[in-house]
Design a protein around this motif. Structure first.
Motif, PDB file in Angstrom:
ATOM      1  N   UNK A   5       0.859  -1.074  -0.032  1.00 10.54           N
ATOM      2  CA  UNK A   5       0.204  -0.075   0.387  1.00 10.54           C
ATOM      3  C   UNK A   5       0.957   1.051  -0.097  1.00 10.54           C
ATOM      4  N   UNK A   6       0.123   2.626  -0.412  1.00 11.72           N
ATOM      5  CA  UNK A   6       1.216   3.383  -0.325  1.00 11.72           C
ATOM      6  C   UNK A   6       0.991   4.261   1.158  1.00 11.72           C
ATOM      7  N   UNK A   7       2.183   4.829   1.413  1.00 17.27           N
ATOM      8  CA  UNK A   7       2.083   5.670   2.663  1.00 17.27           C
ATOM      9  C   UNK A   7       1.655   7.160   2.221  1.00 17.27           C
ATOM     10  N   UNK A   8       0.395   7.376   3.149  1.00 21.58           N
ATOM     11  CA  UNK A   8       0.098   8.943   3.118  1.00 21.58           C
ATOM     12  C   UNK A   8       1.106   9.779   3.439  1.00 21.58           C
ATOM     13  N   UNK A   9       1.047  11.162   2.525  1.00 17.86           N
ATOM     14  CA  UNK A   9       2.226  12.091   3.022  1.00 17.86           C
ATOM     15  C   UNK A   9       1.996  12.629   4.273  1.00 17.86           C
ATOM     16  N   UNK A  10       0.749  12.423   4.874  1.00 19.17           N
ATOM     17  CA  UNK A  10       0.781  13.102   6.470  1.00 19.17           C
ATOM     18  C   UNK A  10       1.572  12.382   7.388  1.00 19.17           C
ATOM     19  N   UNK A  11       2.190  10.983   6.871  1.00 20.35           N
ATOM     20  CA  UNK A  11       2.813  10.144   7.968  1.00 20.35           C
ATOM     21  C   UNK A  11       4.289  10.005   7.551  1.00 20.35           C
ATOM     22  N   UNK A  12       4.845  10.519   6.330  1.00 11.30           N
ATOM     23  CA  UNK A  12       6.103  10.352   6.004  1.00 11.30           C
ATOM     24  C   UNK A  12       7.273  10.961   6.959  1.00 11.30           C
ATOM     25  N   UNK A  13       6.781  12.123   7.448  1.00 11.95           N
ATOM     26  CA  UNK A  13       7.803  12.836   8.500  1.00 11.95           C
ATOM     27  C   UNK A  13       7.967  11.877   9.564  1.00 11.95           C
ATOM     28  N   UNK A  14       6.974  11.712  10.173  1.00 14.33           N
ATOM     29  CA  UNK A  14       6.722  10.858  11.283  1.00 14.33           C
ATOM     30  C   UNK A  14       7.465   9.779  11.451  1.00 14.33           C
ATOM     31  N   UNK A  15       6.857   8.820  10.040  1.00 14.89           N
ATOM     32  CA  UNK A  15       7.541   7.517  10.130  1.00 14.89           C
ATOM     33  C   UNK A  15       9.252   7.600  10.006  1.00 14.89           C
ATOM     34  N   UNK A  16       9.701   8.542   9.173  1.00 11.55           N
ATOM     35  CA  UNK A  16      11.106   8.597   8.997  1.00 11.55           C
ATOM     36  C   UNK A  16      11.733   8.980  10.326  1.00 11.55           C
ATOM     37  N   UNK A  17      11.244  10.035  11.235  1.00 10.56           N
ATOM     38  CA  UNK A  17      11.574  10.285  12.419  1.00 10.56           C
ATOM     39  C   UNK A  17      11.715   9.194  13.683  1.00 10.56           C
ATOM     40  N   UNK A  18      10.395   8.492  13.350  1.00 12.68           N
ATOM     41  CA  UNK A  18      10.174   7.283  14.337  1.00 12.68           C
ATOM     42  C   UNK A  18      11.213   6.057  14.049  1.00 12.68           C
ATOM     43  N   UNK A  19      11.366   5.770  12.425  1.00 15.03           N
ATOM     44  CA  UNK A  19      12.390   5.073  12.328  1.00 15.03           C
ATOM     45  C   UNK A  19      13.659   5.078  12.810  1.00 15.03           C
ATOM     46  N   UNK A  20      14.039   6.445  12.605  1.00 20.04           N
ATOM     47  CA  UNK A  20      15.614   6.843  12.821  1.00 20.04           C
ATOM     48  C   UNK A  20      15.576   6.616  14.607  1.00 20.04           C
ATOM     49  N   UNK A  21      14.570   6.919  15.400  1.00 17.53           N
ATOM     50  CA  UNK A  21      14.732   6.777  16.860  1.00 17.53           C
ATOM     51  C   UNK A  21      14.672   5.151  17.047  1.00 17.53           C
ATOM     52  N   UNK A  22      13.845   4.694  16.615  1.00 19.62           N
ATOM     53  CA  UNK A  22      13.819   2.923  16.832  1.00 19.62           C
ATOM     54  C   UNK A  22      15.022   2.337  16.571  1.00 19.62           C
ATOM     55  N   UNK A  23      15.783   2.791  15.382  1.00 18.75           N
ATOM     56  CA  UNK A  23      17.042   2.109  15.061  1.00 18.75           C
ATOM     57  C   UNK A  23      18.121   2.396  16.035  1.00 18.75           C
ATOM     58  N   UNK A  24      18.160   3.702  16.447  1.00 13.72           N
ATOM     59  CA  UNK A  24      19.086   4.032  17.532  1.00 13.72           C
ATOM     60  C   UNK A  24      18.919   3.417  18.665  1.00 13.72           C
ATOM     61  N   UNK A  25      17.568   3.205  19.161  1.00 14.10           N
ATOM     62  CA  UNK A  25      17.530   2.417  20.505  1.00 14.10           C
ATOM     63  C   UNK A  25      17.811   0.943  20.213  1.00 14.10           C
ATOM     64  N   UNK A  26      17.701   0.362  19.120  1.00 13.17           N
ATOM     65  CA  UNK A  26      17.903  -1.026  18.805  1.00 13.17           C
ATOM     66  C   UNK A  26      19.484  -1.096  18.831  1.00 13.17           C
ATOM     67  N   UNK A  27      20.182  -0.276  18.459  1.00  9.69           N
ATOM     68  CA  UNK A  27      21.765  -0.343  18.302  1.00  9.69           C
ATOM     69  C   UNK A  27      22.016  -0.152  19.937  1.00  9.69           C
ATOM     70  N   UNK A  28      21.668   0.756  20.563  1.00  9.40           N
ATOM     71  CA  UNK A  28      21.783   0.905  21.926  1.00  9.40           C
ATOM     72  C   UNK A  28      21.728  -0.436  22.745  1.00  9.40           C
ATOM     73  N   UNK A  29      20.617  -0.992  22.448  1.00  6.09           N
ATOM     74  CA  UNK A  29      20.232  -2.283  23.188  1.00  6.09           C
ATOM     75  C   UNK A  29      21.116  -3.210  22.822  1.00  6.09           C
TER      76      UNK A  29
END
Length: 219
Positions: A5-29
């Motif tokens: 499915x497509x990602x709506x434009x309203x979520x692109x920024x939030x998803x990018x930021x969320x992914x970056x934060x979660x990736x950092x948390x995973x690396x820390x773990x």
């Protein structure tokens, strides 16, 4: 990986930021607590998928473009069917149909008919739960009226307890096409439709509907 499915434009920024934060948390773990790193990674991945599904935007065309047919403007469940006073624009009784959008529904709002936008107003307000009787007059909301040349229908996007981000893309004087996106409500809420009295309804109370697919009424 290509999403189904497509990602709506309203979520692109939030998803990018969320992914970056979660990736950092995973690396820390993995660095500090490697013995539970995969567990943390799994939990964070599931969390990301939950956020991701909020912003899915499936490709949907109306089966037949016909401005005498009112298609559902949102995915969800019909929670209100009644005659009600519409005090903002019509200032008379209308047939109200309300669709509640849960957090698992598609959150895109679509034009139920085509025509000219003759009214558009934003109202700040409270964040009562979307099914509260006063939510349609006291919550944050946006009201739009579309004129198809023979009749006018009113759409009202209503924020709920979680949904505090209403987006509406329409402007007065704009000509819109049936089935096109007109807005987005982040994390679910409610959309009201006000139709002329005597309109032939095609849905029942508690029925589940899909935007651009379910016929709400025939004029």
């Amino acid at each position: 990986m290509k999403l189904p499915f497509r990602i709506h434009k309203e979520g692109r920024r939030m998803l990018t930021v969320t992914l970056a934060i979660l990736t950092a948390l995973t690396a820390i773990a993995f660095y500090f607590i490697p013995h539970v790193g995969w567990i943390v990674a799994g939990v964070l991945f599931v969390f990301f998928l939950i956020i991701l599904q909020f912003f899915r935007n499936p490709r949907r065309l109306v089966p037949v473009e016909d401005d005498n047919i009112i298609y559902a403007p949102a995915d969800g469940k019909v929670v209100v069917i009644e005659e009600a006073e519409e005090p903002e624009y019509f200032k008379e009784r209308r047939l109200q149909v309300s669709i509640f959008m849960s957090p698992v529904n598609v959150h895109v709002n679509r034009n139920p008919i085509g025509g000219e936008v003759v009214y558009n107003a934003y109202h700040p307000g409270k964040y009562l739960v979307a099914w509260h009787p006063k939510s349609s007059t006291e919550n944050e909301r946006t009201t739009v009226v579309i004129d198809n040349g023979t009749t006018q229908i009113l759409l009202r996007q209503i924020a709920g307890a979680l949904a505090k981000r209403i987006k509406n893309y329409l402007e007065v004087g704009q000509t819109v096409r049936q089935g096109e996106d007109f807005g987005f409500i982040k994390f679910g809420s409610r959309v009201d439709i006000f139709l002329p009295l005597g309109t032939q309804l095609e849905v029942d109370l508690n029925q589940k509907v899909k935007g651009n697919k379910t016929v709400i009424a025939r004029l």
